[in-house]
Design a protein around this motif. Structure first.
Motif, mmCIF file in Angstrom:
data_model
loop_
_atom_site.group_PDB
_atom_site.id
_atom_site.type_symbol
_atom_site.label_atom_id
_atom_site.label_comp_id
_atom_site.label_asym_id
_atom_site.label_seq_id
_atom_site.Cartn_x
_atom_site.Cartn_y
_atom_site.Cartn_z
ATOM 1 N N ALA A 22 0.870 -1.346 -0.048
ATOM 2 C CA ALA A 22 0.038 0.039 -0.112
ATOM 3 C C ALA A 22 0.839 1.329 0.017
ATOM 4 O O ALA A 22 2.215 1.251 0.422
ATOM 5 N N ARG A 23 0.407 2.386 -0.438
ATOM 6 C CA ARG A 23 1.049 3.653 -0.536
ATOM 7 C C ARG A 23 2.418 3.416 -1.164
ATOM 8 O O ARG A 23 2.886 2.413 -1.593
ATOM 9 N N GLY A 24 3.047 4.847 -1.063
ATOM 10 C CA GLY A 24 4.350 4.712 -1.761
ATOM 11 C C GLY A 24 5.383 4.391 -0.769
ATOM 12 O O GLY A 24 6.681 4.136 -1.043
ATOM 13 N N VAL A 25 5.036 4.085 0.257
ATOM 14 C CA VAL A 25 5.868 3.535 1.621
ATOM 15 C C VAL A 25 6.894 2.710 1.027
ATOM 16 O O VAL A 25 8.094 2.707 1.238
ATOM 17 N N HIS A 26 6.488 1.637 0.459
ATOM 18 C CA HIS A 26 7.095 0.268 0.240
ATOM 19 C C HIS A 26 8.342 0.589 -0.790
ATOM 20 O O HIS A 26 9.147 -0.179 -0.523
ATOM 21 N N LYS A 27 8.142 1.480 -1.610
ATOM 22 C CA LYS A 27 9.147 1.645 -2.855
ATOM 23 C C LYS A 27 10.468 1.793 -2.395
ATOM 24 O O LYS A 27 11.421 1.373 -2.784
ATOM 25 N N ARG A 28 10.279 2.936 -1.325
ATOM 26 C CA ARG A 28 11.763 3.422 -0.887
ATOM 27 C C ARG A 28 12.286 2.316 0.219
ATOM 28 O O ARG A 28 13.159 1.810 0.377
ATOM 29 N N ALA A 29 11.440 1.943 1.161
ATOM 30 C CA ALA A 29 11.691 1.043 2.495
ATOM 31 C C ALA A 29 12.333 -0.136 1.679
ATOM 32 O O ALA A 29 13.173 -0.857 2.526
ATOM 33 N N TYR A 30 11.818 -0.736 0.673
ATOM 34 C CA TYR A 30 11.831 -2.316 0.447
ATOM 35 C C TYR A 30 12.695 -2.112 -1.219
ATOM 36 O O TYR A 30 12.407 -3.117 -1.736
ATOM 37 N N SER A 31 13.504 -1.088 -1.118
ATOM 38 C CA SER A 31 14.187 -0.928 -2.510
ATOM 39 C C SER A 31 15.037 -2.084 -2.804
ATOM 40 O O SER A 31 15.498 -2.752 -4.061
ATOM 41 N N LEU A 32 15.090 -3.105 -1.751
ATOM 42 C CA LEU A 32 16.223 -4.296 -1.964
ATOM 43 C C LEU A 32 15.371 -5.398 -2.169
ATOM 44 O O LEU A 32 16.042 -6.513 -2.263
ATOM 45 N N SER A 33 14.185 -5.466 -2.173
ATOM 46 C CA SER A 33 13.338 -6.567 -2.337
ATOM 47 C C SER A 33 13.649 -7.108 -3.781
ATOM 48 O O SER A 33 13.046 -6.483 -4.662
ATOM 49 N N VAL A 34 13.656 -8.497 -3.952
ATOM 50 C CA VAL A 34 13.940 -9.093 -5.217
ATOM 51 C C VAL A 34 12.538 -9.025 -5.869
ATOM 52 O O VAL A 34 12.363 -8.677 -7.049
ATOM 53 N N GLN A 35 11.411 -9.365 -5.187
ATOM 54 C CA GLN A 35 10.110 -9.674 -5.550
ATOM 55 C C GLN A 35 9.564 -8.229 -6.277
ATOM 56 O O GLN A 35 9.014 -8.028 -7.160
ATOM 57 N N SER A 36 9.903 -7.069 -5.467
ATOM 58 C CA SER A 36 9.382 -5.726 -5.933
ATOM 59 C C SER A 36 10.200 -5.260 -7.017
ATOM 60 O O SER A 36 9.490 -4.734 -7.967
ATOM 61 N N LEU A 37 11.454 -5.817 -7.272
ATOM 62 C CA LEU A 37 12.245 -5.335 -8.336
ATOM 63 C C LEU A 37 11.689 -5.946 -9.672
ATOM 64 O O LEU A 37 11.415 -5.459 -10.709
ATOM 65 N N LEU A 38 11.311 -7.525 -9.346
ATOM 66 C CA LEU A 38 10.743 -8.304 -10.610
ATOM 67 C C LEU A 38 9.246 -7.631 -11.013
ATOM 68 O O LEU A 38 8.889 -7.303 -12.053
ATOM 69 N N GLN A 39 8.796 -7.234 -9.876
ATOM 70 C CA GLN A 39 7.369 -6.434 -10.096
ATOM 71 C C GLN A 39 7.193 -5.170 -10.741
ATOM 72 O O GLN A 39 6.587 -5.082 -11.963
ATOM 73 N N GLN A 40 8.548 -4.537 -10.520
ATOM 74 C CA GLN A 40 8.636 -3.153 -11.211
ATOM 75 C C GLN A 40 8.753 -3.590 -12.679
ATOM 76 O O GLN A 40 8.323 -2.717 -13.625
ATOM 77 N N SER A 41 9.531 -4.398 -12.943
ATOM 78 C CA SER A 41 10.149 -4.712 -14.399
ATOM 79 C C SER A 41 9.008 -5.165 -14.981
ATOM 80 O O SER A 41 8.701 -5.063 -16.403
ATOM 81 N N LEU A 42 7.936 -6.070 -14.416
ATOM 82 C CA LEU A 42 6.963 -6.705 -15.046
ATOM 83 C C LEU A 42 6.100 -5.375 -15.562
ATOM 84 O O LEU A 42 5.461 -5.316 -16.396
ATOM 85 N N LEU A 43 5.640 -4.351 -14.413
ATOM 86 C CA LEU A 43 5.027 -3.420 -14.858
ATOM 87 C C LEU A 43 5.397 -2.301 -15.974
ATOM 88 O O LEU A 43 4.560 -1.832 -16.773
ATOM 89 N N ALA A 44 6.924 -2.445 -15.899
ATOM 90 C CA ALA A 44 7.778 -1.777 -16.979
ATOM 91 C C ALA A 44 7.276 -2.307 -18.457
ATOM 92 O O ALA A 44 7.811 -1.519 -19.367
ATOM 93 N N THR A 45 6.916 -3.540 -18.323
ATOM 94 C CA THR A 45 6.353 -3.858 -19.840
ATOM 95 C C THR A 45 5.384 -3.392 -20.600
ATOM 96 O O THR A 45 5.141 -3.534 -21.640
ATOM 97 N N SER A 46 4.837 -2.668 -19.712
ATOM 98 C CA SER A 46 3.565 -1.580 -20.280
ATOM 99 C C SER A 46 2.495 -2.449 -20.912
ATOM 100 O O SER A 46 1.843 -2.198 -21.780
ATOM 101 N N TYR A 47 2.350 -3.768 -20.574
ATOM 102 C CA TYR A 47 1.386 -4.536 -21.037
ATOM 103 C C TYR A 47 0.034 -3.935 -20.300
ATOM 104 O O TYR A 47 -0.142 -3.832 -19.130
ATOM 105 N N PRO A 48 -0.886 -3.450 -21.212
ATOM 106 C CA PRO A 48 -1.996 -2.675 -20.875
ATOM 107 C C PRO A 48 -2.641 -2.988 -19.455
ATOM 108 O O PRO A 48 -2.761 -2.074 -18.682
ATOM 109 N N GLN A 49 -3.114 -4.238 -19.440
ATOM 110 C CA GLN A 49 -3.971 -4.711 -18.473
ATOM 111 C C GLN A 49 -3.290 -5.001 -16.922
ATOM 112 O O GLN A 49 -3.942 -5.228 -15.917
ATOM 113 N N LEU A 50 -1.826 -5.074 -17.020
ATOM 114 C CA LEU A 50 -1.183 -5.595 -15.877
ATOM 115 C C LEU A 50 -1.198 -4.380 -14.870
ATOM 116 O O LEU A 50 -0.928 -3.022 -15.156
#
Ligand code: ARG
Length: 593
Positions: A1-29
């Motif tokens: 939730a909120r922007g909190v996690h992005k900064r606090a958890y910048s070392l999370s592998v799952q978050s990094l993968l998630q960001q790269s998945l979002l960056a594929t800009s596949y419309p419905q994701l």
């Protein structure tokens, strides 16, 4: 939730993968349905079912997954080694060894440092380890203490400002029952209980308090005169009359306080006392406010708050005789925590977390709801959480009890853990008292918070299981490896050497599978913390620690470590993460075992 996690958890592998998945800009994701989870298949590190949650017709799923995959691999060349799609539309990824090496190294260096919560910093009060004065601590009191202390450690590590309070029960019928009994020498003598002078001189033990209380509790049901005296003492204590009861009350608290402190120290629990009585001065004002707001109403001479409709269990906040209840002091306490109070709670908190057994869930639901309806949280959002836990059971699945009957005292339980540790251990000269205490703490944390669990020394002290002994043994082994390698400073010196990251990175090209597996687990430390904090489930951190230790042992068995620089870096990284995880769980590693 909120922007909190992005900064606090910048070392999370799952978050990094998630960001790269979002960056594929596949419309419905969207952020909600893209999570990558650790894979249990041997050739795959992570898997996502993002495409499956898009609600596409069956025949469109695989093509959609393929499309996402293509963009994902194009966009992420540094992180991903291989990626493929399996029916009915899962995306599987394998990380590059050099990426894992780099991330594992980062985790062991910056990932174990305290964070800065920045703008998201919260002032949090955690209410835990709050027994009633006069009670001898039994095994049921263990959970609140160790869970609460661990929650505080995690919050502090995240950079929040944490106040740890023990809201002891120093008012009410429990302590009044004990007091009336303790002061009744005729009955004490008849039951071979200690005389009142022992209480007045504070020379009684915590166990004596427990015996007076148990005797008094029996009499409550049979002796009407005794009961009415207890009721009147409750009132006198609440009116803070300087009465005949003040000294025995103070002494009872002093004896209990000392006993609690001893056990908290053994369990490595840090907390300060701020008991119910502290909030007495606020009660009249808070009751007035509740009446003015229309929330509290008179009903048959008592004052009540009806939250679930007129006929369902109301919150009783003042009895017919004018006495206050648990809900009353808790309302005054919460008022103070939300608004701050110059002499009690100098800080107005952003968040309050209460840690008690699950049987109090309704009490806290009512408490939080009443505060909201009274408008206390209107001007400022305050997060209120009850973190409840299940019971500790004996091996046979019934309530844990001593041979005499009644619950096992916590002190006896810890002492026995030390004795059993010595009996089961392969080493004689260890501090088994310490190991026993740590093992009990860890075992409690390793259980799912909301479930009941069975307490058995054979599991608590299992040398090969998910136990403190297993982890401490791994840590001690790491120190042995270090000494043998001629390194006399702590491993951190290896990690501080700028060459170390390069050494590890280069070696990753020819890693043995157990080296890769260990580094992968090291890289996942942040994810384990994230999971643990999401619902306050320390058992998830314990499971991570167990995986880390198991991976380390597999690596150590398969690979020669002596005179092998990159493997020594891996050992140093393991030690850093292992120690940090143990510290967050409240356990200090030991040098030799
Ligand atoms: N004294 C209570 C008990 O022994 C726990 C108090 C928890 N904290 C609170 N603010 N109600 O069950």
């Amino acid at each position: 939730a909120r922007g909190v996690h992005k900064r606090a958890y910048s070392l999370s592998v799952q978050s990094l993968l998630q960001q790269s998945l979002l960056a594929t800009s596949y419309p419905q994701l969207t952020a909600q349905n893209t999570l990558f989870r650790r894979s249990h298949q041997p050739q795959t590190d992570y898997q996502s079912s993002a495409v499956l949650s898009l609600g596409l017709p069956a025949k469109e799923r695989m093509p959609a997954a393929e499309a996402v995959l293509t963009r994902l691999t194009e966009a992420n060349t540094t992180m991903l080694d291989r990626a493929d799609v399996t029916a009915p539309g899962f995306i599987n990824v394998t990380l590059r060894a050099d990426w894992i090496a780099q991330h594992a190294f980062t985790m062991a260096t910056t990932g174990v440092q305290p964070r800065s919560a920045g703008d998201h910093k919260q002032r949090v009060i955690v209410d835990f380890a709050s027994p009633n004065m006069g009670k001898e601590l039994h095994v049921g009191h263990l959970r609140s203490s160790v869970l609460g202390d661990t929650v505080c450690n995690l919050l502090e590590f995240q950079g929040h400002e944490v106040t740890r309070v023990s809201h002891v029960g120093d008012l009410g019928s429990a302590i009044a029952t004990l007091l009336v009994q303790a002061m009744d020498d005729a009955d004490n003598e008849a039951c071979s209980l200690p005389p009142r002078t022992d209480l007045l001189a504070a020379s009684a033990s915590a166990a004596d308090l427990g015996r007076w209380y148990e005797r008094g509790k029996q009499r409550l049901t049979t002796d009407a005169a005794f009961k009415s005296q207890v009721d009147s003492v409750v009132l006198q204590l609440q009116k803070t009359d300087v009465s005949a009861w003040t000294l025995p009350w103070k002494q009872t608290c002093a004896i209990s306080r000392a006993a609690f402190a001893t056990l908290n120290a053994r369990l490595n629990v840090t907390v300060q006392e701020r008991g119910e009585a502290t909030y007495l001065p606020l009660i009249p004002k808070v009751l007035d406010l509740l009446v003015q707001s229309g929330l509290a109403v008179e009903s048959q001479g008592a004052l009540c708050i009806f939250l679930d409709g007129q006929d369902k269990s109301p919150m009783l906040i003042r009895k017919q005789d004018g006495g206050f209840l648990y809900a009353t002091t808790d309302l005054a306490t919460l008022y103070s925590r939300i608004h701050g109070d110059p002499s009690i709670d100098p800080i107005a908190y952003d968040r309050a977390i209460y840690i008690t057994d699950l049987s109090q869930s309704l009490h806290f639901r009512h408490l939080f709801e009443a505060a909201r309806r009274a408008g206390w949280t209107d001007h400022r959002p305050v997060q209120l959480d009850h973190v409840g836990f299940g019971l500790v059971m004996g091996e046979d699945g019934t309530k844990l009890s001593s041979r005499k009957g009644g619950s096992t005292s916590l002190e006896a339980l810890l002492n026995q853990a030390g004795i059993e540790s010595a009996q089961r251990s392969v080493v004689d000269d260890a501090d088994h008292g310490y190991i026993g205490d740590a093992a009990v703490r860890y075992y409690d944390l390793a259980q799912h918070r909301e479930r009941n669990y069975k307490f058995a020394y054979s599991s608590v002290l299992n040398l090969k299981g998910n136990t403190a002994v297993y982890l401490m043994y791994a840590s001690a082994r790491l120190q042995g490896i270090r000494r043998k390698a001629g390194l006399n400073e702590p491993w951190t010196a290896v990690l501080a050497d700028p060459a170390s990251a390069a050494v590890l990175l280069e070696a990753s090209a020819t890693w043995h599978p157990t080296e890769r597996a260990l580094a992968l687990v090291l890289s996942q430390f942040e994810d384990a913390l994230l999971e643990t904090q999401a619902g306050w489930h320390p058992h998830m951190l314990c499971e991570y620690m167990f995986r880390l230790t198991t991976s380390f042992h597999a690596f150590y068995e398969a690979c020669r470590v002596q005179n092998h620089a990159p493997r020594l870096v891996l050992c140093a990284a393991t030690d850093a993460v292992l120690r940090k995880g143990l510290a967050l769980l409240g356990i200090a590693a030991i040098e030799r075992m």
